[in-house]
Design a protein around this motif. Sequence first.
Motif, PDB file in Angstrom:
ATOM      1  N   LEU A 123       9.734  19.720   7.915  1.00  0.00           N
ATOM      2  CA  LEU A 123       8.409  19.443   7.351  1.00  0.00           C
ATOM      3  C   LEU A 123       8.315  17.912   7.482  1.00  0.00           C
ATOM      4  CD1 LEU A 123       8.644  21.479   4.278  1.00  0.00           C
ATOM      5  CD2 LEU A 123       7.426  22.145   6.283  1.00  0.00           C
ATOM      6  N   THR A 124       7.294  17.359   7.279  1.00  0.00           N
ATOM      7  CA  THR A 124       7.055  15.796   6.822  1.00  0.00           C
ATOM      8  C   THR A 124       7.799  15.578   5.536  1.00  0.00           C
ATOM      9  OG1 THR A 124       4.860  15.867   6.291  1.00  0.00           O
ATOM     10  CG2 THR A 124       5.191  15.645   8.474  1.00  0.00           C
ATOM     11  N   ARG A 125       7.985  14.333   5.373  1.00  0.00           N
ATOM     12  CA  ARG A 125       8.507  13.860   3.983  1.00  0.00           C
ATOM     13  C   ARG A 125       7.130  14.188   2.992  1.00  0.00           C
ATOM     14  NH1 ARG A 125       9.105   8.788   0.522  1.00  0.00           N
ATOM     15  NH2 ARG A 125       7.120   8.438   1.708  1.00  0.00           N
ATOM     16  N   ASP A 126       5.933  13.703   3.368  1.00  0.00           N
ATOM     17  CA  ASP A 126       4.945  13.975   2.430  1.00  0.00           C
ATOM     18  C   ASP A 126       4.724  15.623   2.395  1.00  0.00           C
ATOM     19  OD1 ASP A 126       4.624  11.374   2.148  1.00  0.00           O
ATOM     20  OD2 ASP A 126       2.841  11.484   4.101  1.00  0.00           O
ATOM     21  N   GLU A 127       4.908  16.508   3.262  1.00  0.00           N
ATOM     22  CA  GLU A 127       4.606  17.777   2.831  1.00  0.00           C
ATOM     23  C   GLU A 127       5.940  18.397   1.835  1.00  0.00           C
ATOM     24  OE1 GLU A 127       2.844  19.356   7.062  1.00  0.00           O
ATOM     25  OE2 GLU A 127       4.842  19.011   6.986  1.00  0.00           O
ATOM     26  N   ALA A 128       7.163  17.884   2.189  1.00  0.00           N
ATOM     27  CA  ALA A 128       8.193  18.194   1.179  1.00  0.00           C
ATOM     28  C   ALA A 128       7.993  17.978  -0.066  1.00  0.00           C
ATOM     29  CB  ALA A 128       9.613  17.702   1.965  1.00  0.00           C
ATOM     30  N   LEU A 129       7.404  16.805  -0.412  1.00  0.00           N
ATOM     31  CA  LEU A 129       7.238  15.934  -1.705  1.00  0.00           C
ATOM     32  C   LEU A 129       6.128  16.974  -2.507  1.00  0.00           C
ATOM     33  CD1 LEU A 129       8.133  13.844  -3.872  1.00  0.00           C
ATOM     34  CD2 LEU A 129       6.471  12.621  -2.464  1.00  0.00           C
ATOM     35  N   LYS A 130       5.178  17.393  -1.589  1.00  0.00           N
ATOM     36  CA  LYS A 130       3.923  17.832  -2.111  1.00  0.00           C
ATOM     37  C   LYS A 130       4.377  19.462  -2.500  1.00  0.00           C
ATOM     38  CE  LYS A 130      -0.440  19.916  -1.143  1.00  0.00           C
ATOM     39  NZ  LYS A 130      -1.450  20.247   0.102  1.00  0.00           N
TER      40      LYS A 130
ATOM     41  N   PRO B 177       0.864  -1.203   0.212  1.00  0.00           N
ATOM     42  CA  PRO B 177      -0.037   0.081   0.072  1.00  0.00           C
ATOM     43  C   PRO B 177       0.990   1.188  -0.159  1.00  0.00           C
ATOM     44  CG  PRO B 177       0.126  -1.008   2.125  1.00  0.00           C
ATOM     45  CD  PRO B 177       0.880  -1.853   1.270  1.00  0.00           C
ATOM     46  N   GLU B 178       0.348   2.215  -0.672  1.00  0.00           N
ATOM     47  CA  GLU B 178       1.173   3.398  -0.674  1.00  0.00           C
ATOM     48  C   GLU B 178       1.051   4.181   0.794  1.00  0.00           C
ATOM     49  OE1 GLU B 178       0.412   6.235  -3.778  1.00  0.00           O
ATOM     50  OE2 GLU B 178       0.273   4.681  -5.193  1.00  0.00           O
ATOM     51  N   LEU B 179       1.845   4.786   1.411  1.00  0.00           N
ATOM     52  CA  LEU B 179       2.097   5.200   2.634  1.00  0.00           C
ATOM     53  C   LEU B 179       1.407   6.474   2.585  1.00  0.00           C
ATOM     54  CD1 LEU B 179       5.874   4.328   3.314  1.00  0.00           C
ATOM     55  CD2 LEU B 179       3.733   3.142   4.040  1.00  0.00           C
ATOM     56  N   SER B 180       1.511   7.178   1.757  1.00  0.00           N
ATOM     57  CA  SER B 180       0.857   8.685   1.756  1.00  0.00           C
ATOM     58  C   SER B 180      -0.220   9.209   0.889  1.00  0.00           C
ATOM     59  CB  SER B 180       1.998   9.666   1.749  1.00  0.00           C
ATOM     60  OG  SER B 180       2.584   9.362   0.412  1.00  0.00           O
ATOM     61  N   GLY B 181      -0.546   8.438   0.030  1.00  0.00           N
ATOM     62  CA  GLY B 181      -1.591   8.533  -1.038  1.00  0.00           C
ATOM     63  C   GLY B 181      -0.840   9.426  -2.148  1.00  0.00           C
ATOM     64  N   ILE B 182       0.296   9.728  -1.907  1.00  0.00           N
ATOM     65  CA  ILE B 182       1.070  10.451  -3.150  1.00  0.00           C
ATOM     66  C   ILE B 182       1.560   9.432  -4.133  1.00  0.00           C
ATOM     67  CG2 ILE B 182       2.959  11.808  -3.780  1.00  0.00           C
ATOM     68  CD1 ILE B 182       2.851  13.244  -1.127  1.00  0.00           C
ATOM     69  N   SER B 183       1.208   9.829  -5.567  1.00  0.00           N
ATOM     70  CA  SER B 183       1.623   8.600  -6.553  1.00  0.00           C
ATOM     71  C   SER B 183       3.222   8.217  -6.401  1.00  0.00           C
ATOM     72  CB  SER B 183       1.507   9.097  -7.797  1.00  0.00           C
ATOM     73  OG  SER B 183       2.048  10.193  -7.965  1.00  0.00           O
ATOM     74  N   ALA B 184       3.563   7.321  -7.032  1.00  0.00           N
ATOM     75  CA  ALA B 184       4.897   6.589  -6.808  1.00  0.00           C
ATOM     76  C   ALA B 184       6.175   7.598  -7.163  1.00  0.00           C
ATOM     77  CB  ALA B 184       5.042   5.467  -7.834  1.00  0.00           C
ATOM     78  N   ILE B 185       7.155   7.381  -6.451  1.00  0.00           N
ATOM     79  CA  ILE B 185       8.131   8.414  -6.464  1.00  0.00           C
ATOM     80  C   ILE B 185       9.256   7.869  -6.728  1.00  0.00           C
ATOM     81  CG2 ILE B 185       7.045  10.124  -5.131  1.00  0.00           C
ATOM     82  CD1 ILE B 185       8.795   9.448  -2.765  1.00  0.00           C
TER      83      ILE B 185
ATOM     84  N   PRO C 155      13.579   6.841  -6.361  1.00  0.00           N
ATOM     85  CA  PRO C 155      14.317   6.877  -5.246  1.00  0.00           C
ATOM     86  C   PRO C 155      14.941   8.367  -4.949  1.00  0.00           C
ATOM     87  CG  PRO C 155      14.637   4.786  -6.512  1.00  0.00           C
ATOM     88  CD  PRO C 155      13.857   5.600  -7.141  1.00  0.00           C
ATOM     89  N   ALA C 156      15.348   8.947  -6.068  1.00  0.00           N
ATOM     90  CA  ALA C 156      16.079  10.259  -6.228  1.00  0.00           C
ATOM     91  C   ALA C 156      15.101  11.277  -5.580  1.00  0.00           C
ATOM     92  CB  ALA C 156      16.570  10.447  -7.464  1.00  0.00           C
ATOM     93  N   GLU C 157      13.938  11.207  -5.820  1.00  0.00           N
ATOM     94  CA  GLU C 157      12.955  12.214  -5.565  1.00  0.00           C
ATOM     95  C   GLU C 157      12.610  11.942  -4.010  1.00  0.00           C
ATOM     96  OE1 GLU C 157       8.836  13.980  -7.258  1.00  0.00           O
ATOM     97  OE2 GLU C 157       9.064  11.833  -7.283  1.00  0.00           O
ATOM     98  N   ALA C 158      12.535  10.646  -3.643  1.00  0.00           N
ATOM     99  CA  ALA C 158      12.334  10.232  -2.313  1.00  0.00           C
ATOM    100  C   ALA C 158      13.362  10.929  -1.381  1.00  0.00           C
ATOM    101  CB  ALA C 158      12.208   8.989  -2.216  1.00  0.00           C
ATOM    102  N   TYR C 159      14.861  10.862  -1.819  1.00  0.00           N
ATOM    103  CA  TYR C 159      15.804  11.137  -1.234  1.00  0.00           C
ATOM    104  C   TYR C 159      15.768  12.559  -0.894  1.00  0.00           C
ATOM    105  CZ  TYR C 159      20.756  12.090   0.054  1.00  0.00           C
ATOM    106  OH  TYR C 159      22.187  12.462   0.684  1.00  0.00           O
ATOM    107  N   GLU C 160      15.669  13.444  -2.006  1.00  0.00           N
ATOM    108  CA  GLU C 160      15.497  14.981  -2.044  1.00  0.00           C
ATOM    109  C   GLU C 160      14.574  15.208  -1.179  1.00  0.00           C
ATOM    110  OE1 GLU C 160      15.047  18.569  -5.231  1.00  0.00           O
ATOM    111  OE2 GLU C 160      15.328  16.441  -5.853  1.00  0.00           O
TER     112      GLU C 160
END
Length: 61
Positions: free
Chosen positions: A33-40, A8-16, A18-23
């Motif tokens: 921030l949380t990782r989800d907030e930063a990704l958004k 299951p996806e952890l955050s409801g955000i579409s697949a990312i 590895p480089a985007e997750a690291y950044e």
Amino acid sequence: MAKKKSKPELSGISAISPAEAYEAAYFARKCGLTRDEALKIMREAQRSAEATASFSVKRQN
């Protein structure tokens, strides 16, 4: 034989990637921030940059 359950996806955000997750993780740590907030925020900035680029291309023609 049973089927493997999909992860299951952890955050409801579409697949990312590895480089985007690291950044996103780095940005989240640095900005408190949380990782989800930063990704958004990163994705909103990317969409904004793409819209600006497409507008400038249309304007040049």
